[in-house]
Structures are given as C-alpha cells and as structure tokens.
Design an enzyme around this catalytic site. Structure first.
Site, PDB file in Angstrom:
ATOM      1  N   ASN A  10     -25.511  21.994 -17.653  1.00 35.45           N
ATOM      2  CA  ASN A  10     -25.845  23.156 -17.934  1.00 35.45           C
ATOM      3  C   ASN A  10     -25.791  23.682 -19.396  1.00 35.45           C
ATOM      4  OD1 ASN A  10     -26.404  25.958 -17.653  1.00 35.45           O
ATOM      5  ND2 ASN A  10     -24.320  26.451 -16.668  1.00 35.45           N
ATOM      6  N   TRP A  11     -26.814  23.743 -20.023  1.00 33.71           N
ATOM      7  CA  TRP A  11     -26.687  24.129 -21.425  1.00 33.71           C
ATOM      8  C   TRP A  11     -26.682  25.292 -21.770  1.00 33.71           C
ATOM      9  CZ3 TRP A  11     -31.183  20.211 -23.486  1.00 33.71           C
ATOM     10  CH2 TRP A  11     -30.468  18.832 -23.260  1.00 33.71           C
ATOM     11  N   LYS A  12     -26.763  26.390 -20.728  1.00 37.60           N
ATOM     12  CA  LYS A  12     -26.742  28.030 -20.983  1.00 37.60           C
ATOM     13  C   LYS A  12     -27.774  28.409 -21.853  1.00 37.60           C
ATOM     14  CE  LYS A  12     -21.893  27.527 -19.306  1.00 37.60           C
ATOM     15  NZ  LYS A  12     -20.718  27.998 -19.154  1.00 37.60           N
ATOM     16  N   HIS A 102     -25.137  30.923 -10.537  1.00 39.86           N
ATOM     17  CA  HIS A 102     -23.929  30.473 -11.559  1.00 39.86           C
ATOM     18  C   HIS A 102     -23.048  31.852 -11.763  1.00 39.86           C
ATOM     19  CE1 HIS A 102     -21.880  29.563 -15.325  1.00 39.86           C
ATOM     20  NE2 HIS A 102     -21.979  28.466 -14.825  1.00 39.86           N
ATOM     21  N   GLU A 104     -21.791  33.062 -14.183  1.00 41.94           N
ATOM     22  CA  GLU A 104     -22.381  34.018 -15.286  1.00 41.94           C
ATOM     23  C   GLU A 104     -23.556  35.039 -14.924  1.00 41.94           C
ATOM     24  OE1 GLU A 104     -22.858  31.065 -18.239  1.00 41.94           O
ATOM     25  OE2 GLU A 104     -20.695  30.809 -18.000  1.00 41.94           O
ATOM     26  N   GLU A 179     -17.336  26.006  -8.707  1.00 40.29           N
ATOM     27  CA  GLU A 179     -16.842  26.221  -9.996  1.00 40.29           C
ATOM     28  C   GLU A 179     -16.005  27.537  -9.877  1.00 40.29           C
ATOM     29  OE1 GLU A 179     -20.017  24.465 -13.032  1.00 40.29           O
ATOM     30  OE2 GLU A 179     -20.493  26.461 -12.665  1.00 40.29           O
ATOM     31  N   GLY A 185     -15.435  27.089 -18.937  1.00 32.20           N
ATOM     32  CA  GLY A 185     -15.488  27.388 -20.493  1.00 32.20           C
ATOM     33  C   GLY A 185     -13.895  27.872 -20.917  1.00 32.20           C
ATOM     34  N   SER A 221     -14.879  23.121 -16.808  1.00 39.28           N
ATOM     35  CA  SER A 221     -14.012  22.321 -18.037  1.00 39.28           C
ATOM     36  C   SER A 221     -13.915  20.849 -17.717  1.00 39.28           C
ATOM     37  CB  SER A 221     -12.604  23.018 -18.190  1.00 39.28           C
ATOM     38  OG  SER A 221     -12.683  24.272 -18.601  1.00 39.28           O
ATOM     39  N   GLY A 242     -20.630  22.295 -18.527  1.00 38.27           N
ATOM     40  CA  GLY A 242     -21.371  23.174 -19.411  1.00 38.27           C
ATOM     41  C   GLY A 242     -20.888  22.573 -20.870  1.00 38.27           C
ATOM     42  N   GLY A 243     -19.872  23.044 -21.602  1.00 34.12           N
ATOM     43  CA  GLY A 243     -19.722  22.663 -22.993  1.00 34.12           C
ATOM     44  C   GLY A 243     -19.784  21.328 -23.369  1.00 34.12           C
TER      45      GLY A 243
HETATM   46  P1  PGA Z   1     -17.712  24.386 -18.671  1.00 36.57           P
HETATM   47  O1  PGA Z   1     -19.018  25.090 -17.993  1.00 36.57           O
HETATM   48  O2  PGA Z   1     -17.878  22.948 -18.115  1.00 36.57           O
HETATM   49  O3  PGA Z   1     -18.132  24.694 -20.161  1.00 36.57           O
HETATM   50  O4  PGA Z   1     -16.319  24.689 -18.134  1.00 36.57           O
HETATM   51  C1  PGA Z   1     -19.292  24.752 -16.583  1.00 36.57           C
HETATM   52  C2  PGA Z   1     -20.359  25.598 -16.014  1.00 36.57           C
HETATM   53  O5  PGA Z   1     -20.377  26.564 -16.538  1.00 36.57           O
HETATM   54  O6  PGA Z   1     -21.400  25.220 -15.355  1.00 36.57           O
END
Ligand code: PGA
Length: 259
Positions: A10-12, A102, A104, A179, A185, A221, A242-243
């Site tokens: 997930n590159w956001k 998600h 977010e 999640e 994050g 994470s 994500g990250g």
């Molecule tokens: P993260 O994000 O790996 O940076 O914690 C995961 C996500 O938001 O899907």
C-alpha cells in the site's frame, strides 16, 4: 511456505509515475528475489496512488503473479461525484484488485460502514479481488472491544452481500486485511499472540458468513525482521505493507522472509 501467500504493497500518497517506473525496474532486477518468490508461490499485489495506476500497468505488462489496483474507489461506477475514482475505469486500466476500508479512509475521510458495504458490493459485481481492511483502535483494544469491533466491521460489510442471493457473492474474491490501527505506521507491531488470536477470531466469523476460504492478511509495521515469525502464525495468509513496501529491496526482503 505452507500454502500460497499474498504480499500486498500500500503506497498510500507516495511515489510519482517516474518513481513508480524506477521501483519496478529495481524490483525485477534485485538478485532474482522476485523470480524466487513467485516460484515458491507468492502472489504480489500493488496499490499505487490513482495517478500512478497507468505507469504500474505499463511496468507490469507481461508479468504474472503480480496484481495491482486502486487504494480506493467510489461506490458508484459513474455520475456526478466530482473528485472520486471509478472502479470501472480502474478495471479498464488493467486493475484486478481493489483496497477497501483502510483505516485512513475510515478515519481521515470519514468513510462509514454502510459506504464500505456499497463499495464491496460494487467490486463483487465486477469480480474484482477485494482486500477489505478491518482493525481496532488502541482505545478499543484497551477496553476489551477488539472482537466486538472486528465482528461488527465484517458483518456490516458482508452480511447483506452473503445473504442476498441476487448479488452472486464470490467469497473467493474476498481477502481480509487485519490491521490494528495502533500498529499502522507506528513501528509498533502486534505481538505474535495478539495476531494469532485476532486471525483465529476473524476466521471463525468468516466461517459463520460462509467465507471460510478468504485469506486473512496482517498489516501494521510489517518489516523483514518480523515477517518470518508473523507468517508462521496460523491463519496469517500474507501481509499488507505500507512504509516497508516503498523501497524495492526492503519489500523483497519481506518476501524472502515469508518463503
Ligand atoms: P505500515 O502501513 O506497514 O506502514 O504500518 C500498513 C498499512 O497502512 O496498510
């Protein structure tokens, strides 16, 4: 690796089209890691931001075991919805996956459970593989509401879809991503026991809903140094990252830890 697993990125709101092109160039070149991972049955999925879908499609042309799709689509295919993204446009761009719910989207863009249910209904109609995210906040975990929250999120999204026979629901296209919001994050990964407990519980709810075969990914994470331990847990069928998915080598290190 026990059974085929999924590793989703997930590159956001990160990467330009050029950075997307450079990522994939590196991704396919680093030490045969991609080839080894897919030979062992790993399925990769990428969720770039909407403006990078076109470059992603170009970079992935002719490559198998890699899917991609948008991080969000609206619940209607077209119409007067200024600023929204259409699932049918994503399909025409070659997308076969979509990310829905998600945290977010839920928190920053106030997406309600009823809107998310509409989005899943639409993706089911188009037979898109849907990664549906669920997870509790820290406050919900600390007040012992984790199971209640997870069950409610699953039921509100899926109950009508599974019972309404006119919807022709395809559980094989549904993937759940657990999640915990407090782990996204933050660098705070859930413990082995917390993940095992949540995934077993989600699996039992999915069973009740007739979706027992839906894979369950963990997200929050995930890094190369925790991926191995987490991927050995029962009912952990892969990760949503994500990250650590933004750099090709770091992402491939996670793949290597899973196989
Ligand atoms: P993260 O994000 O790996 O940076 O914690 C995961 C996500 O938001 O899907």
């Amino acid at each position: 690796m026990k059974k085929n697993k999924i590793l989703a990125a997930n590159w956001k709101l990160n990467k330009t089209p050029q950075q997307t092109r450079e990522f994939f160039k590196n991704f396919f070149e680093i030490d045969q890691k991609f080839t080894t991972a897919v030979a062992k049955g790993l399925q990769f999925v990428f969720f770039p931001s909407a403006f990078c879908l076109d470059q992603t499609q170009k970079s992935l042309s002719g490559i198998t075991h890699v899917g991609f799709g948008p991080q969000n689509v609206y619940s209607q295919e077209s119409g007067a919805f200024t600023g929204e993204n259409s699932l049918t446009v994503a399909l025409e761009m070659g997308a076969t996956y979509v990310l829905v719910g998600h945290s977010e989207r839920r928190q920053l863009f106030a997406e309600s459970e009823s809107l998310l249910a509409e989005k899943i209904k639409l993706s089911n109609k188009h037979k898109m593989k849907t990664i549906f995210c669920i997870g509790e906040t820290l406050q919900e975990r600390e007040s012992n509401q984790t199971s209640t929250v997870l069950k409610k999120q699953l039921q509100s999204a899926l109950q009508n879809l599974v019972t309404d026979k006119t919807q022709n629901f395809s559980p094989e296209n549904l993937i759940i991503a657990y999640e915990p919001v407090w782990a996204i994050g933050t660098g705070k990964v859930a413990t082995k026991d917390q993940v095992a407990e949540a995934h077993a519980f989600i699996h039992s709810v999915l069973q009740e809903l007739g979706c027992a075969q839906s894979p369950i990914l963990y997200g929050g994470s995930v890094k190369a140094d925790n991926a191995k331990e987490l991927s050995l847990i029962s009912h952990v069928d892969g990760f949503l990252v994500g990250g650590a998915s933004l750099d090709a080598k770091t992402f491939l290190d996670i793949a290597e830890a899973m196989i």
